[in-house]
Design a protein around this motif. Structure first.
Motif, short mmCIF file in Angstrom:
data_model
loop_
_atom_site.label_atom_id
_atom_site.label_comp_id
_atom_site.label_asym_id
_atom_site.label_seq_id
_atom_site.Cartn_x
_atom_site.Cartn_y
_atom_site.Cartn_z
N ARG A 47 0.84 -1.21 0.00
CA ARG A 47 0.00 0.00 0.00
C ARG A 47 0.87 1.25 0.00
O ARG A 47 0.59 2.22 -0.72
N GLU A 48 1.94 1.25 0.80
CA GLU A 48 2.85 2.39 0.83
C GLU A 48 3.50 2.59 -0.54
O GLU A 48 3.65 3.73 -1.00
N TYR A 49 3.89 1.51 -1.18
CA TYR A 49 4.51 1.57 -2.50
C TYR A 49 3.54 2.17 -3.52
O TYR A 49 3.91 3.05 -4.31
N GLU A 50 2.30 1.69 -3.50
CA GLU A 50 1.30 2.19 -4.45
C GLU A 50 1.04 3.68 -4.24
O GLU A 50 0.93 4.44 -5.20
N ALA A 51 0.96 4.11 -2.98
CA ALA A 51 0.74 5.53 -2.68
C ALA A 51 1.93 6.36 -3.15
O ALA A 51 1.75 7.44 -3.74
N LEU A 52 3.14 5.87 -2.93
CA LEU A 52 4.33 6.58 -3.36
C LEU A 52 4.41 6.63 -4.88
O LEU A 52 4.75 7.67 -5.46
N ARG A 53 4.07 5.53 -5.54
CA ARG A 53 4.09 5.50 -7.00
C ARG A 53 3.10 6.52 -7.57
O ARG A 53 3.43 7.25 -8.52
#
Length: 113
Positions: free
Chosen positions: A92-98
């Protein structure tokens, strides 16, 4: 350790370290994880209390007492649950950062145009 105890990523990393190297000293684990020796000791005690690890002692060549930390079947199951839990968080953190990076890229493109 309470049943509703919430694990941190330090707990997972320590279980992973112990699985890879059961003879790891608390001091080496502390250095590896960037945690205080007291924090590592606290987490290990919690693991013992929950039945996630077994601790065996033995005497090494220098005749000093040393320990081996072995994950129990319950510890292996809990490590798998923690791994899934932290994978979902990191994803989820990765998707938000992306998404944020894509928006910044779009902003830069519009400024350059």
């Amino acid at each position: 350790m309470k049943e509703n105890y919430e694990y941190s990523d330090h707990h997972l990393k320590l279980l992973q370290l112990l699985e890879e190297n059961p003879h790891l000293s608390q001091r080496d684990a502390s250095d590896e994880l960037g945690l205080s020796l007291g924090k590592v000791n606290y987490i290990l005690k919690a693991f013992l209390d929950k039945g996630l690890i077994k601790m065996n002692n033995f005497r090494n060549n220098k005749n000093k007492l040393s320990y081996t930390y072995l994950l129990t079947p319950r510890g292996i199951e809990e490590k798998a649950r923690m791994t899934l839990h932290f994978y979902e968080i990191k994803k989820r953190e990765y998707e938000a950062l992306r998404t944020e990076v894509e928006k910044l890229g779009d902003t830069l493109e519009s400024l350059e145009a």
